[in-house]
Design an enzyme around this catalytic site. Structure first.
Site, PDB file in Angstrom:
ATOM      1  N   HIS A 137       6.968   4.544  -2.382  1.00 47.26           N
ATOM      2  CA  HIS A 137       6.776   3.177  -2.871  1.00 47.26           C
ATOM      3  C   HIS A 137       5.290   3.024  -3.223  1.00 47.26           C
ATOM      4  O   HIS A 137       4.436   3.665  -2.612  1.00 47.26           O
ATOM      5  CB  HIS A 137       7.154   2.221  -1.728  1.00 47.26           C
ATOM      6  CG  HIS A 137       7.174   0.771  -2.088  1.00 47.26           C
ATOM      7  ND1 HIS A 137       6.033   0.013  -2.163  1.00 47.26           N
ATOM      8  CD2 HIS A 137       8.196  -0.062  -2.379  1.00 47.26           C
ATOM      9  CE1 HIS A 137       6.358  -1.234  -2.480  1.00 47.26           C
ATOM     10  NE2 HIS A 137       7.670  -1.302  -2.626  1.00 47.26           N
ATOM     11  N   ASP A 214       6.024   5.661   6.500  1.00 47.60           N
ATOM     12  CA  ASP A 214       6.417   4.362   5.969  1.00 47.60           C
ATOM     13  C   ASP A 214       7.890   4.162   6.343  1.00 47.60           C
ATOM     14  O   ASP A 214       8.776   4.773   5.743  1.00 47.60           O
ATOM     15  CB  ASP A 214       6.208   4.359   4.448  1.00 47.60           C
ATOM     16  CG  ASP A 214       6.786   3.129   3.776  1.00 47.60           C
ATOM     17  OD1 ASP A 214       7.482   2.339   4.438  1.00 47.60           O
ATOM     18  OD2 ASP A 214       6.559   2.966   2.557  1.00 47.60           O
ATOM     19  N   GLN A 217      12.187   1.402   4.979  1.00 48.38           N
ATOM     20  CA  GLN A 217      13.611   1.548   4.662  1.00 48.38           C
ATOM     21  C   GLN A 217      14.399   2.288   5.739  1.00 48.38           C
ATOM     22  O   GLN A 217      15.607   2.474   5.584  1.00 48.38           O
ATOM     23  CB  GLN A 217      13.783   2.293   3.323  1.00 48.38           C
ATOM     24  CG  GLN A 217      13.217   1.558   2.125  1.00 48.38           C
ATOM     25  CD  GLN A 217      13.962   0.257   1.813  1.00 48.38           C
ATOM     26  OE1 GLN A 217      15.079   0.032   2.289  1.00 48.38           O
ATOM     27  NE2 GLN A 217      13.348  -0.596   1.029  1.00 48.38           N
ATOM     28  N   LYS A 240      12.891  -6.872   6.079  1.00 56.61           N
ATOM     29  CA  LYS A 240      13.937  -5.902   5.746  1.00 56.61           C
ATOM     30  C   LYS A 240      14.794  -5.611   6.983  1.00 56.61           C
ATOM     31  O   LYS A 240      15.787  -4.906   6.909  1.00 56.61           O
ATOM     32  CB  LYS A 240      13.318  -4.604   5.221  1.00 56.61           C
ATOM     33  CG  LYS A 240      12.602  -4.785   3.877  1.00 56.61           C
ATOM     34  CD  LYS A 240      12.079  -3.467   3.371  1.00 56.61           C
ATOM     35  CE  LYS A 240      11.006  -3.629   2.326  1.00 56.61           C
ATOM     36  NZ  LYS A 240      11.504  -3.877   0.980  1.00 56.61           N
ATOM     37  N   CYS A 378       9.128  -0.613  -7.628  1.00 54.94           N
ATOM     38  CA  CYS A 378       7.776  -0.293  -7.138  1.00 54.94           C
ATOM     39  C   CYS A 378       7.642   1.198  -6.867  1.00 54.94           C
ATOM     40  O   CYS A 378       7.014   1.609  -5.873  1.00 54.94           O
ATOM     41  CB  CYS A 378       7.427  -1.086  -5.880  1.00 54.94           C
ATOM     42  SG  CYS A 378       7.387  -2.843  -6.168  1.00 54.94           S
TER      43      CYS A 378
END
Ligand code: PMP
Length: 420
Positions: A137, A214, A217, A240, A378
């Site tokens: 991302h 990261d 997700q 999220k 993104c």
């Protein structure tokens, strides 16, 4: 293509009845769009909020509002207790050794920027190398790119194969004693690929590099264990994870956090201040200047309670089955090209339809009541790699059903008819 669900995980999954009951916890899902029942398939962008999270925010402002850490009166003491309890809930969610290693930020973006600004400025210099992957991302590319520009450091990129999997041999070839930091996504938001982060972290550590994962997700779809991964930093966003917007988390190993300079300065992050000298507070306060997002932190704690009561393992198993069903159904349509066919995938289907621009796909699907994302997500380098300007992306949650997938497939046929 996604792998078949193992027998053990099938037993772990959610039943259709349980999903319907859980779905009823989300008031937003009860509406119609253009006279059709809303089918919300943009969960990778943000998830909907269960009533308990909404109620927690309302209750907080109705009965409990008081600033944290400072007041000696009841409201402030209660807020501080609830705020601190949320930090412990996050630590338990990630299996962090200590709640002091949990820093509240505005989201994944701010968490990554914090590490780039603080760790990066202090410990990365000219000629040093930072490794990211080709499927990150923008939030996990641009802060490192800017740091490299500022410091004269070099950004290296792990390439990706045609299925959307990181090429591990190429990663190993990039690692050297010049590598200072590796920043990788746990799960790709554009393709759904689950990266083998544990093995990648081990290899980075072998050359003395630190690793930031990261987790924007991954946290909503699987049980994360930062001790097992052994990552130095881990970032995620509350919105999220069925929690509020404006709140996120940076986990950092204490030895890294202690060595790092503050990211922002002001109230709450100090031990003592005089005009001659300021002594900073210990982590996490050192990295949390100013009044925090109190209601959001507390409601994030409620979202974590809610998810843990269902079980993240069961959520992941159910979403895997749903992804498998959706992949099978969408693969039957010759006009559809799936982008991202990794062996290990979370519930994301990125696709294009022959002759239709993804923005048109998004608009037509919307008229059918189906919310998907259309664009570059993104992740412009991913689009370039797969030679597409954009994709349409359906991303699943545990509140989605096979009927939602069937509605998506019907709407895709509407698009095909219009553009053929
Ligand atoms: N990384 C990934 C993989 C993401 O999917 C996102 C959000 N789309 C981000 C980082 C940024 O998250 P936020 O906008 O919540 O800071």
């Amino acid at each position: 293509m996604s792998q078949p669900v193992l027998e053990e995980t099938r037993n772990l999954s959610l039943s259709a009845d349980e999903v319907l009951k859980l779905r009823a916890d989300f008031p937003v899902l009860r509406q119609q769009v253009y006279g059709k029942p809303l089918v919300y398939l943009d969960n990778a962008a943000t998830t909907q909020k269960p009533q308990v999270v909404i109620d927690r925010i309302t209750d907080y402002y109705s009965h409990e509002n008081g600033t944290v850490r400072r007041g000696v009166y009841k409201l402030s003491e209660q807020s501080t207790l609830a705020f601190d309890e949320s930090r412990r809930k996050v630590a338990r969610l990630l299996n962090a050794p200590s709640a002091a290693e949990v820093i509240f930020t505005r989201g994944t973006t701010e968490a990554i920027n914090l590490v780039a600004s603080s760790y990066g400025r202090a410990f990365i210099g000219a000629g040093d190398e930072i490794i990211v992957s080709a499927i990150e991302h923008h939030a996990n590319i641009v802060p490192w790119q800017q740091l490299c520009l500022e410091k004269g450091a070099i950004l290296k990129v792990i390439p990706v194969n045609d299925d959307g999997e990181l090429i591990q041999d190429a990663y190993e070839a990039l690692l050297s004693e010049r590598t200072r930091l590796v920043a990788i996504g746990h799960v790709s938001n554009a393709l759904g690929t689950i990266n083998p982060v544990k093995a990648m972290i081990e290899k980075a550590h072998a050359v003395g590099a630190v690793v930031l994962v990261d987790g924007a997700q991954s946290t909503p779809h699987m049980q994360v264990d930062v001790q097992e991964l052994d990552c130095d930093f881990f970032a995620f966003s509350g919105h999220k994870l069925y929690g509020p917007t404006g709140i996120g988390v940076l986990y950092g190993k204490m030895k890294q956090l202690e060595a790092m300079p503050p990211y922002q300065c002001g109230g709450d992050m100090i031990h003592s201040v005089s005009f001659e000298k300021t002594v900073f507070a210990k982590p996490p306060a050192k990295f949390e200047a100013g009044t925090p997002a109190i209601a959001e932190v507390i409601a994030l704690g409620s979202a974590i309670d809610y998810l843990q009561a269902i079980g993240l393992g069961r959520i992941g198993a159910y979403e895997h089955e749903l992804l498998q069903y959706a992949t099978e159904r969408i693969s039957e349509i010759p006009e559809v090209r799936l982008i991202g066919t990794a062996n290990e995938k979370a519930g994301i289907l990125s696709f294009t339809i022959k002759g239709a621009h993804p923005h048109d796909i998004g608009t037509i699907l919307d008229r059918e009541g189906i919310a998907v994302r259309a664009g570059h997500h993104c992740a412009q380098p991913v689009m370039e790699r797969f030679h597409v300007p954009a994709t349409a992306r359906a991303s699943f949650s545990f509140y989605n059903t096979r009927e939602d997938v069937d509605a998506l497939i019907r709407a895709i046929h509407v698009v095909i008819q219009l553009f053929s």
